[in-house]
Motif scaffolding. Structure first.
Motif, PDB file in Angstrom:
ATOM      1  N   ASP A   1       0.803  -1.207   0.000  1.00  0.00           N
ATOM      2  CA  ASP A   1       0.000   0.000   0.000  1.00  0.00           C
ATOM      3  C   ASP A   1       0.847   1.273   0.000  1.00  0.00           C
ATOM      4  O   ASP A   1       0.459   2.271  -0.576  1.00  0.00           O
ATOM      5  N   ALA A   5       0.665   4.325  -2.658  1.00  0.00           N
ATOM      6  CA  ALA A   5       0.389   5.682  -2.184  1.00  0.00           C
ATOM      7  C   ALA A   5       1.491   6.653  -2.591  1.00  0.00           C
ATOM      8  O   ALA A   5       1.215   7.786  -2.995  1.00  0.00           O
ATOM      9  N   SER A  45      -2.288  10.591  -0.167  1.00  0.00           N
ATOM     10  CA  SER A  45      -2.426   9.131  -0.269  1.00  0.00           C
ATOM     11  C   SER A  45      -1.601   8.419   0.795  1.00  0.00           C
ATOM     12  O   SER A  45      -2.055   7.432   1.386  1.00  0.00           O
ATOM     13  N   THR A  47      -0.759   9.693   3.717  1.00  0.00           N
ATOM     14  CA  THR A  47      -1.435   9.956   4.985  1.00  0.00           C
ATOM     15  C   THR A  47      -2.619   9.010   5.157  1.00  0.00           C
ATOM     16  O   THR A  47      -2.789   8.402   6.224  1.00  0.00           O
ATOM     17  N   LYS A  48      -3.433   8.844   4.125  1.00  0.00           N
ATOM     18  CA  LYS A  48      -4.600   7.947   4.204  1.00  0.00           C
ATOM     19  C   LYS A  48      -4.173   6.502   4.414  1.00  0.00           C
ATOM     20  O   LYS A  48      -4.841   5.752   5.132  1.00  0.00           O
ATOM     21  N   THR A  49      -3.067   6.101   3.815  1.00  0.00           N
ATOM     22  CA  THR A  49      -2.576   4.732   4.003  1.00  0.00           C
ATOM     23  C   THR A  49      -2.165   4.512   5.450  1.00  0.00           C
ATOM     24  O   THR A  49      -2.487   3.476   6.038  1.00  0.00           O
ATOM     25  N   GLU A  51      -3.303   6.108   8.066  1.00  0.00           N
ATOM     26  CA  GLU A  51      -4.540   6.096   8.846  1.00  0.00           C
ATOM     27  C   GLU A  51      -5.266   4.762   8.703  1.00  0.00           C
ATOM     28  O   GLU A  51      -5.803   4.232   9.679  1.00  0.00           O
ATOM     29  N   LYS A  52      -5.268   4.210   7.507  1.00  0.00           N
ATOM     30  CA  LYS A  52      -5.930   2.928   7.235  1.00  0.00           C
ATOM     31  C   LYS A  52      -5.395   1.821   8.138  1.00  0.00           C
ATOM     32  O   LYS A  52      -6.130   0.939   8.569  1.00  0.00           O
ATOM     33  N   TYR A  53      -4.102   1.874   8.434  1.00  0.00           N
ATOM     34  CA  TYR A  53      -3.474   0.855   9.267  1.00  0.00           C
ATOM     35  C   TYR A  53      -3.285   1.296  10.716  1.00  0.00           C
ATOM     36  O   TYR A  53      -2.524   0.689  11.464  1.00  0.00           O
ATOM     37  N   GLY A  54      -3.986   2.368  11.107  1.00  0.00           N
ATOM     38  CA  GLY A  54      -3.969   2.787  12.494  1.00  0.00           C
ATOM     39  C   GLY A  54      -2.746   3.551  12.933  1.00  0.00           C
ATOM     40  O   GLY A  54      -2.508   3.713  14.135  1.00  0.00           O
TER      41      GLY A  54
END
Length: 120
Positions: A1, A5, A45, A47-49, A51-54
Motif C-alpha cells: 500500500d 500511495a 495518499s 497519509t490515508k494509508t 490512517e488505514k493501518y492505524g
C-alpha cells in the motif's frame, strides 16, 4: 500500500505520453523515479494509508521529509522505486549506485507470505 500511495502522491504524468503509457509507468510492476520535494496531492495518499493501518500522528509529508532528512545535505530529492521487469526473478528491489558522495536512505518492504497478516 505504501508503494502505491507514494506513486499516487509523487508521480507526475508525462503530458507527451498517452494515459495508457502513463498508467503503465505508474503501475507497481514498473520502476519509477520521482522527486519527493513536492506533491501535487499534498502527500494525501500516504497519509490515508497510514490512517488505514492505524498509524496516527504521521502524515505522508512528515514521513517523506523525515526519510529525506536522513540523507543530510546536499539532498538530491529523488526517490527511486525499482521493480523487476521481463524475466527477472526478483519481484522488487532497491539500490544505490550513483557514485555521489552523499547519503542514501533505503527502505524495503518484503513481500507478504500467505501465512502473514497485518496486526489488528
Amino acid at each position: 500500500d505504501i508503494r502505491r500511495a507514494m506513486r499516487d502522491d509523487l508521480f507526475i504524468p508525462d503530458e507527451n505520453l498517452s494515459p495508457e503509457k502513463n498508467a503503465a509507468m505508474r503501475s507497481l510492476s514498473s520502476s519509477v523515479h520521482v522527486n519527493w520535494f513536492e506533491s501535487a496531492t499534498g502527500y494525501a495518499s500516504l497519509t490515508k494509508t497510514f490512517e488505514k493501518y492505524g498509524v496516527v500522528n504521521l502524515t505522508g509529508e512528515h514521513f517523506i521529509r523525515a526519510l529525506g532528512g536522513l540523507c543530510r545535505t546536499p539532498c538530491h530529492g529523488t526517490l527511486i522505486d525499482i521493480a523487476s521487469i521481463g524475466k527477472q526473478k526478483i519481484r522488487h528491489s532497491w539500490h544505490q549506485d550513483s557514485g555521489y558522495e552523499r547519503f542514501t536512505v533505503m527502505l524495503g518492504f518484503p513481500a507478504p507470505t500467505p501465512s502473514e497478516s497485518l496486526p489488528p
